[in-house]
Structure formats: C-alpha cells, structure tokens
Design an enzyme around this catalytic site. Sequence first.
Site, PDB file in Angstrom:
ATOM      1  N   HIS A 176      -5.994   5.170   6.259  1.00 35.24           N
ATOM      2  CA  HIS A 176      -4.931   6.083   5.176  1.00 35.24           C
ATOM      3  C   HIS A 176      -3.344   5.382   6.132  1.00 35.24           C
ATOM      4  O   HIS A 176      -3.060   6.840   5.025  1.00 35.24           O
ATOM      5  CB  HIS A 176      -5.643   6.943   5.175  1.00 35.24           C
ATOM      6  CG  HIS A 176      -6.903   6.783   4.153  1.00 35.24           C
ATOM      7  ND1 HIS A 176      -6.861   6.628   3.637  1.00 35.24           N
ATOM      8  CD2 HIS A 176      -7.576   7.231   5.247  1.00 35.24           C
ATOM      9  CE1 HIS A 176      -8.324   6.940   2.673  1.00 35.24           C
ATOM     10  NE2 HIS A 176      -8.985   6.757   3.900  1.00 35.24           N
ATOM     11  N   ASP A 179       0.877  -0.951   0.211  1.00 39.79           N
ATOM     12  CA  ASP A 179      -0.084  -0.127   0.106  1.00 39.79           C
ATOM     13  C   ASP A 179       1.065   0.690  -0.842  1.00 39.79           C
ATOM     14  O   ASP A 179       1.832   1.339   0.948  1.00 39.79           O
ATOM     15  CB  ASP A 179      -1.149  -0.019   1.127  1.00 39.79           C
ATOM     16  CG  ASP A 179      -1.866   1.398   0.681  1.00 39.79           C
ATOM     17  OD1 ASP A 179      -3.231   1.250   0.721  1.00 39.79           O
ATOM     18  OD2 ASP A 179      -2.080   2.253   1.597  1.00 39.79           O
TER      19      ASP A 179
END
Length: 592
Positions: free
Chosen positions: A194, A50
Amino acid sequence: MAATLLDVAPGGRLTLDGTTRNAAGTGVPVQLGLDELGTALHEVTFVVVDLETTGGSPTGSEITEIGAVKVRGGEVLGEFQTLVNPGVAVPPMITVLTGITTAMVMAAPPVTEVLPAFLEFAGLDRGSVLVAHNARFDVGFLRHATERMGLPWPRPEVVDTVALARRVVTRDEAPNHKLSTLAGLFATAVTPDHRALHDARATVDVLHALLGRLAPLGVTHLEDLRTAADPVPSGRRRKAGMADGLPSGPGVYQFLGPRGEVLYVGTAVDLRRRVRQYFTAAEKRARIGEMLDIATAVRPIPCATALEAQVRELRLIAELDPPYNRRSRRPDRRPWLRLTDEAFPRLSVVRRLPAAELGSAIGPFHSRGAATAALEALQEAVALRRCSPRLPVRPSPTAAACALAEMGRCGAPCTGGQDRAAYEVALAPARGALGTELDPVVEVLRARLSALAAQQRYEEAATERDRLRALVQGARRAQRLRPLVTTPELLAARRADDGGWELVLVRYGRLAGAAVSPARTDPTPVMDALRATAEEVAAPDHACGAAPVEETELLAGWLEQDGVRLVEVAEGGLPLAWPVRGAARHVVPGRP
C-alpha cells in the site's frame, strides 16, 4: 518534497530462459516478459501507476502519493514517485492502511505541481498505455484532478490488470484477484504494501506474468489486449435471442436449464434489456458464464414496481435455492449481540432473538465473525466481565479473580469487588450502545484507534478499526430496522416517472402488497383495494420481523428515498426515525 524521476539504466532485459541479466551477468527468476509476446506488444510503452489517497471517491478525497513505472519490451525505462500534500489531514484509517501520516505529506508538493510532472513523465498524449490494478480507481482520481486543474485529459489507452487476471487466473490458483494475492502467486520481486511505488513495481511483474499467459490465447498485439478481458464465446452470443419478446418493464427473470429447472433468478427494471446484457462483454462472472452455457430459456415474471420485483427475487431464491445464486442459507438465523439475563450480565452472541428484546440488542449480523468482532469492540470500551459462568448475587468464598481484574479491565463481581449497583453503573454504556446511545462507546474506541496509529502499531489499529466498523454496522442495522419490524401496518407512496403513484403496504417489515395508481387519477380507491387484498401478516415472535432481513432492508431503502410519502402508519410500532446519538451518524457515506 519534490517529485523524483528515477531513471533506470538499461540492463534488465529478459532472456529466453526467463531470467533477468544485469551488468554482472547474474540471473534473477521472473515471469516471461514482453519480448516473447509478439512484436506489437514489445513496441508498446506501458506506464504502470498506483495511487494512495485519503478515501475511495475522487470527488470527496485527495491523492497522497503517486508511484509509476514506465516499461517497454520488458525493460524498465524510468520510475516516478512522490508524496502529495492533499491539503487535508490524512484519516487515521488511511494511516493504518498505508503508513502515510499527515506529518509526512505536510512538506510534499500539492497535486497542482505533481500532476503536470507525472503527465510529462507518462507521455500519455504520446501513445503510452496506462496500466493499473483496479484501473477505474486510479484513472478516476487522475482524471478528476486533471479536469479540476483545467488541463485536458489525454484519454489514454487503459489496461486493468484485475480484468486480465479474471481471464487467466482461476479460483483454483488464487482465492481472489487482489494485487497482494497475485503478487504471491507470481512471486513478484517487490511485495505490495500500500505504498504507491512498491505497488506499481509489483503490478509490473503481475502484468508481465498475465501477458505471458495471454500469449498462447492469441493476445500478441495491443488490439488483442483491448478485448482480452471481455471475450464473449460465439455460442453464448447466439443465445441472445432469449431476450427477444421479453417485456420492457420491471420484473423477475428465471434462467431455465435443459429439464426446465431454475438455474438462476434475477431482477430488473427493464427485463428485456437486462437479460440481453448477459450475452455481451458486460457479463464477466465465471459462474454466470457457466450458467449461460447450459441455459435453454428465460421465464419472465412481470411486476408492478421495481421494489416488488426485488422482493419477489429474494423470496424465489429462498424458495427455489437455484444453484447459480449466492445467498445466505439461513437468513432467519443470523446472529445478534445482547446482554445475558442474570445478576451480572455479560455480552453474548445469540442465533435467535425474541421480539421482546429487540430494543436491547444489535444486529442481525451477516456472520458470526462480524458479531464477535462487534462484541470484542464493546468489550474494549466497557469494563465488563468476560467469564461465562453465571455468577451468584453473593460471591462464593472460594472465588478467585481473573487476570482481567488484575489489569483493571473488570470490577471482579465474582469476588465481591463490585456489587450489583456498581456493576450496573459500569454496564450502562454497553446498555446504551445496544439501544440508541452509541456515541460514548464510539468516542472511546476512536481514541484508542488514534493512539495505536500514533504509536505506529498499525496491525493492532487495523484490528480495532474492523471491530469498530462491525459494531457500528450492526447497531445501524438494528436501529434502521426496529421501526419497520414493530409497525403493524405502514402505507407509503412515491411519485412514479409517468406522474402516477407507486404504493407500498408493509406489515411488520414484510411487503404485504404493492400497486400503481395511474397518473391524473385519485389514488384513494387503489389504496383501499391494496389494503383489502394485501397479505395478512401476523406479529412475529422474533426480532427479525415477519420477513428475512434482506427484504426488510430493501423496504427501508425504498422508504428512505427522496419523494417517498408516508400515507398512513398504524399505532403500535416505534417511531420511524434515527436515534439522535445512534449509529447512522458514524457511518461513512457510500459505505454499507
């Protein structure tokens, strides 16, 4: 800050009862792992990655954080995490989303140091399979950074957990396939927030859960996984013959049902090629798959140009309301933001705007929620009254000021704290924002957004960001469409690929006619014929113009293309230009 490799000791092997046993023997409920999914997948090394970045495009943005987890057979083999110095300031909106600030990345290593370390950890050139949620985004950044450094991209096998989720997670279980939604559905051990490593860890659990659901469908080997997200039922493949015989030019196509009813309307620049795509793995929409299963024929409507086809599509959808098309049910009743007509005006959201007020309102918005967000943004920037009663010019002796007046957010015209002249001074920035002067309001709102981010009040900052975006988008749409919907007639031409001319006649924001002039011929006779045969369009009495907003926006987009020439513009409309201090300069390129 140096990159860190966190080697995890074995001890997380999944047992047959679906729990993880650690050294102490305690069990933590998780989804069934790769051990139960077949030998081939059990032997595959997956590197789940990610990224956090400064923006959405690898050509104009930079990586700020990389997080990765290496797993095989349900065991975590290692983790990789580091912040990355992007070489530029982290935008406030990115800070709001991720919590990563410019100060945090200043001491981090640049991507030229981080990327080789990540590639070595991942072992993508040694057979590891790269996994990401919305893999196109992460792989795009990694590949772009690798090529920019002059390193060879290893071209690994890539698995996208979004694509897998679309196969096995229905809308009844989850409203969408976002990582946060799937993490909640599968009760992942880590909640995505996030930040790169946290999101990668959550994606590992999501991957295991999805593979567990795919196993009964026969996905037990890596070769099965390559096509798991793109299955095409054999019955649907056999219907590909519907595309045979269709013209290759632009036009509209209609999928018909068993009784000849129109199921779906679409548009294409090449009818035959577009319809054929519906029967391949490129078509992934569940509702369209359902439509294809019951469709019996395709009806083509050839058009002179792609623009004409797009407009015809909009009009046919509005007329026929096909069950498998998604569209606004009342495109002519979209909300606007305006000032009320009274002694002390206030901001108001209305469903219909008279044409005479077009220059003093913004919109139309796609939803009332968006219009309300824009209203709230403007109220934050301008100290106007927010109460709904109509106020007299002379205040009532019994009137009492509200809490906003006590906070200094309203001049209290209700009690005489402001007369009409003073209130009009306070009102001026709002009038400007509803017209062509958006800069002062945007500056105030951006300063407030930066202050909230600096105070780490990220949720409030995110709310203010969304309100500002709604305001800018509504103002941009109004400023973009005003010239078209007020112009009685506009004739424009664009050079076609074959050397001829595409001709478009617009009246009050509505496509009145289109034609094509052949190459190496004088287009004047075609233009004269187009004017004579085009649809007669009366001046509209409402601000949306003579066509639905979607149609006028299509025409605006066509006119803004490179190479389009304005042949003739009738007098009576606004100039075909953006305001110097308008909304367009505040829109991020690539975003609507």
